[in-house]
Scaffold this motif. Structure first.
Motif, PDB file in Angstrom:
ATOM      1  N   ARG A  88       0.877  -1.174   0.000  1.00  0.00           N
ATOM      2  CA  ARG A  88       0.000   0.000   0.000  1.00  0.00           C
ATOM      3  C   ARG A  88       0.916   1.227   0.000  1.00  0.00           C
ATOM      4  NH1 ARG A  88      -3.551  -0.889   4.072  1.00  0.00           N
ATOM      5  NH2 ARG A  88      -4.994  -1.721   2.537  1.00  0.00           N
ATOM      6  N   LEU A  89       0.703   2.090  -0.987  1.00  0.00           N
ATOM      7  CA  LEU A  89       1.522   3.288  -1.145  1.00  0.00           C
ATOM      8  C   LEU A  89       0.607   4.509  -1.087  1.00  0.00           C
ATOM      9  CD1 LEU A  89       3.220   1.665  -4.150  1.00  0.00           C
ATOM     10  CD2 LEU A  89       4.508   2.309  -2.140  1.00  0.00           C
ATOM     11  N   PRO A  90       0.547   5.199   0.048  1.00  0.00           N
ATOM     12  CA  PRO A  90      -0.358   6.352   0.166  1.00  0.00           C
ATOM     13  C   PRO A  90       0.274   7.643  -0.381  1.00  0.00           C
ATOM     14  CG  PRO A  90       0.600   5.846   2.293  1.00  0.00           C
ATOM     15  CD  PRO A  90       1.130   4.827   1.318  1.00  0.00           C
ATOM     16  N   PHE A  91      -0.205   8.090  -1.516  1.00  0.00           N
ATOM     17  CA  PHE A  91       0.259   9.343  -2.104  1.00  0.00           C
ATOM     18  C   PHE A  91      -0.692  10.456  -1.689  1.00  0.00           C
ATOM     19  CE2 PHE A  91       1.905   6.099  -4.965  1.00  0.00           C
ATOM     20  CZ  PHE A  91       3.214   6.517  -5.127  1.00  0.00           C
ATOM     21  N   ARG A  92      -0.117  11.570  -1.201  1.00  0.00           N
ATOM     22  CA  ARG A  92      -0.941  12.701  -0.751  1.00  0.00           C
ATOM     23  C   ARG A  92      -0.195  14.009  -0.928  1.00  0.00           C
ATOM     24  NH1 ARG A  92      -1.491   9.514   4.102  1.00  0.00           N
ATOM     25  NH2 ARG A  92      -3.336   8.243   3.908  1.00  0.00           N
ATOM     26  N   SER A  93      -0.977  15.058  -0.997  1.00  0.00           N
ATOM     27  CA  SER A  93      -0.430  16.410  -0.954  1.00  0.00           C
ATOM     28  C   SER A  93      -1.285  17.204   0.021  1.00  0.00           C
ATOM     29  CB  SER A  93      -0.479  17.069  -2.331  1.00  0.00           C
ATOM     30  OG  SER A  93      -0.135  18.435  -2.216  1.00  0.00           O
ATOM     31  N   PRO A  94      -0.675  17.937   0.952  1.00  0.00           N
ATOM     32  CA  PRO A  94      -1.462  18.735   1.889  1.00  0.00           C
ATOM     33  C   PRO A  94      -2.076  19.978   1.230  1.00  0.00           C
ATOM     34  CG  PRO A  94       0.874  19.016   2.332  1.00  0.00           C
ATOM     35  CD  PRO A  94       0.748  17.971   1.249  1.00  0.00           C
ATOM     36  N   GLU A  95      -1.558  20.347   0.060  1.00  0.00           N
ATOM     37  CA  GLU A  95      -2.018  21.570  -0.590  1.00  0.00           C
ATOM     38  C   GLU A  95      -3.135  21.371  -1.605  1.00  0.00           C
ATOM     39  OE1 GLU A  95       1.546  20.913  -1.059  1.00  0.00           O
ATOM     40  OE2 GLU A  95       1.915  21.796   0.894  1.00  0.00           O
ATOM     41  N   ARG A  96      -3.237  20.152  -2.193  1.00  0.00           N
ATOM     42  CA  ARG A  96      -4.171  20.003  -3.309  1.00  0.00           C
ATOM     43  C   ARG A  96      -4.471  18.540  -3.572  1.00  0.00           C
ATOM     44  NH1 ARG A  96      -0.877  18.313  -7.371  1.00  0.00           N
ATOM     45  NH2 ARG A  96       1.312  18.666  -7.009  1.00  0.00           N
ATOM     46  N   THR A  97      -5.437  18.304  -4.429  1.00  0.00           N
ATOM     47  CA  THR A  97      -5.748  16.956  -4.877  1.00  0.00           C
ATOM     48  C   THR A  97      -4.754  16.574  -5.964  1.00  0.00           C
ATOM     49  OG1 THR A  97      -8.087  17.286  -4.415  1.00  0.00           O
ATOM     50  CG2 THR A  97      -7.527  15.511  -5.952  1.00  0.00           C
TER      51      THR A  97
END
Length: 66
Positions: A31-40
């Motif tokens: 499981r590789l959780p990709f995220r950005s706190p600024e945007r989708t």
């Protein structure tokens, strides 16, 4: 190398060996959780990061996606 979009680490979800995949082969699901706190994130951004990760896994371990 670590992707700046890969957050909270990598988790092994499933791991197994079977004679049907060969005695020296293993199947591992991550499981590789990709995220950005600024945007989708856009699909293309995640796909590009996955390509880089898969290339490193191929080079270092001879890994392949099945």
């Amino acid at each position: 190398r670590t992707s700046p979009l890969l957050k909270d680490g990598v988790e092994v979800v499933d791991f197994f060996t079977r004679p049907s995949i060969g005695p020296e082969n293993q199947s591992i699901t991550f499981r590789l959780p990709f995220r950005s706190p600024e945007r989708t994130l856009k699909d293309t951004e995640v796909e590009e990061e996955m390509k880089k990760i898969l290339e490193v896994l191929r080079e270092k371990f001879g890994a392949r996606v099945r």
